[in-house]
Design an enzyme around this catalytic site. Structure first.
Site, PDB file in Angstrom:
ATOM      1  N   GLY A  43       7.752 -31.329  16.278  1.00  0.00           N
ATOM      2  CA  GLY A  43       6.669 -32.517  16.328  1.00  0.00           C
ATOM      3  C   GLY A  43       5.630 -32.109  17.056  1.00  0.00           C
ATOM      4  N   GLU A  59       3.528 -33.071  11.525  1.00  0.00           N
ATOM      5  CA  GLU A  59       4.707 -31.866  12.153  1.00  0.00           C
ATOM      6  C   GLU A  59       5.758 -31.611  11.213  1.00  0.00           C
ATOM      7  OE1 GLU A  59       3.328 -30.510  14.188  1.00  0.00           O
ATOM      8  OE2 GLU A  59       2.037 -31.965  15.472  1.00  0.00           O
ATOM      9  N   GLU A  63       5.207 -28.169  10.102  1.00  0.00           N
ATOM     10  CA  GLU A  63       6.609 -27.255  10.439  1.00  0.00           C
ATOM     11  C   GLU A  63       7.715 -26.595  10.487  1.00  0.00           C
ATOM     12  OE1 GLU A  63       6.295 -27.847  15.635  1.00  0.00           O
ATOM     13  OE2 GLU A  63       7.236 -28.885  14.508  1.00  0.00           O
ATOM     14  N   ASP A  79       8.593 -41.180  31.208  1.00  0.00           N
ATOM     15  CA  ASP A  79       8.920 -41.444  32.864  1.00  0.00           C
ATOM     16  C   ASP A  79       9.228 -40.362  33.723  1.00  0.00           C
ATOM     17  OD1 ASP A  79       9.232 -44.600  32.413  1.00  0.00           O
ATOM     18  OD2 ASP A  79      11.289 -44.397  32.244  1.00  0.00           O
ATOM     19  N   GLU A 113       9.644 -20.749  13.783  1.00  0.00           N
ATOM     20  CA  GLU A 113      10.796 -20.749  12.457  1.00  0.00           C
ATOM     21  C   GLU A 113      11.821 -21.488  12.028  1.00  0.00           C
ATOM     22  OE1 GLU A 113      15.010 -17.945  12.835  1.00  0.00           O
ATOM     23  OE2 GLU A 113      13.432 -17.227  14.245  1.00  0.00           O
TER      24      GLU A 113
END
Lengths: 230, 230
Positions: A43, A59, A63, A79, A113
């Site tokens: 992310g 992402e 990634e 929150d 990784e």
DNA sequence: ACAAAAGTGTTAGACCTACACCCATGG
DNA sequence: CCATGGGTGTAGGTCTAACACTTTTGT
């Protein structure tokens, strides 16, 4: 009202894959502080001119080099004002399914990784990612009862024993083989091939395909997929 | 990575109330541009040091002076980069239930007016709020089958005819009175009072209370509430 | 021929669905 | 005593759940 807000928006994904008869999730080793060296969900921050979905897709590509079969929004975590020690960050988290066999993971810009971890053997995770993963798992377990999403974790052609083993791996309880097959077949959403899977010992199993189009048509006319096993 | 993002974070709520035997939703008349004079969902920007939930609760208090019985996250809208003409704004939307009888609506800082609208007779809404409302309604209709959330729309003490009428108003299809009562009673989650509702003509109906504590206990031990009506 | 895994049917019980008459109250 | 709406039981059909032997293949 506009310029006095300094909240950053991130997207994170819990990606499930099925490998070696077990349910796995995809994790990334963090390259930078504040969680350098920790494992975390794939992310990152959303760009100003990019949709949330495009952000997650990007992402995942950057990634881990993967494209998912199924992607849906899971929950927005915001929150806990200090869930990220650097700043106020809210995370819009996604839930993804992928055929794990289809990819050789590769890391890229943001990560050192990328690796599959068995769901019952996860490392300690960065941020509140353990909670996010838990929620995704709950969603997967609930959803598999009333949506045919399991097929997204298997090859396009799969056998009944594979499908059944997948359900057992996700729900972590045994299933009656006969009732399961009967129920799945009753939806009339599988296409029988003439091929067989010849592997290991024992009688070869027939290969089936999921009839996605037919399912979508049925959906549109108010059909509901449902499998209950107490 | 941090300072090049300029996304604003808002929260919005779809508040359902039950009045005059019909399902209603709470709308606010916008005080300022770009949608001045339009009806919209209650909501607004989140403060830097405030949780998302606190943000919704605050907006509901400020804009309509209400406190809800039930509140859960619905969905985060952020795929349309231009959903707000002023800037990139994502909206974390919530789904709320309230006993409409219990409040006299009052407007405050951000709004001119707060008002209940019958769900089948909504005005044109600002932003993408029509879509959000639609999604909330879908969620309500789905959820009422497998969670006892309807009670949050009624008085603490209610009659079977009221409960049944509520389900009819939400699902927009008739229900078999006998089967409904039987099913609800089978959960053994209602407490019978000795009081009766004497109103209008006909035989008075007995008042019941929902046993919230018992429900929570059952939940914790894996119980599932479920009502199906094809 | 043996080991291993795939494939197959039946039955009892639970749950869902459809359906109509009597009861309590107010006017 | 009439009108209005509340409260109640039963039977047929469908779905679920439990359960064990035969088939196909490789060695």
């Amino acid at each position: 009202m506009f310029d006095d807000q300094h909240i950053k928006v991130a997207v994170d994904a819990v990606v499930f894959g099925y490998k070696d008869l077990k349910l796995h999730t995809l994790l990334i080793k963090q390259k930078y502080s504040p969680f350098q060296g920790w494992w975390s969900l794939p992310g990152g921050f959303v760009k100003d001119d990019e949709s949330l979905l495009a952000g997650v897709a990007r992402e995942l590509r950057e990634e881990a080099g993967i494209t998912v079969n199924y992607l849906e929004q899971l929950y927005t975590f915001g929150d806990d004002v200090k869930r990220d020690p650097r700043a106020r960050v809210i995370s819009i988290s996604y839930f993804a399914l992928v055929n794990a066999d289809q990819f050789t993971l590769k890391a890229d810009t943001d990560a050192i990784e990328a690796q599959w971890f068995e769901i019952n053997d996860l490392p300690e995770l960065a941020y509140d990612h353990a909670r996010i993963t838990e929620m995704a798992l709950t969603r997967l377990r609930a959803k598999i009862h009333y949506q045919p999403i399991g097929f997204n974790l298997l090859n396009k052609e799969f056998t009944f024993p594979e499908l059944e083993q997948l359900y057992t791996a996700i729900l972590q309880k045994p299933i009656d083989r006969r009732n399961f097959r009967k129920k799945i077949l009753s939806f009339d959403l599988l296409v029988e091939t003439n091929k067989f899977q010849k592997e290991g010992s024992g009688r070869p199993a027939k290969l089936y395909r999921f009839h996605t189009q037919k399912y979508q048509a049925l959906m549109a006319s108010g059909f509901y997929f449902e499998i209950k096993f107490a």
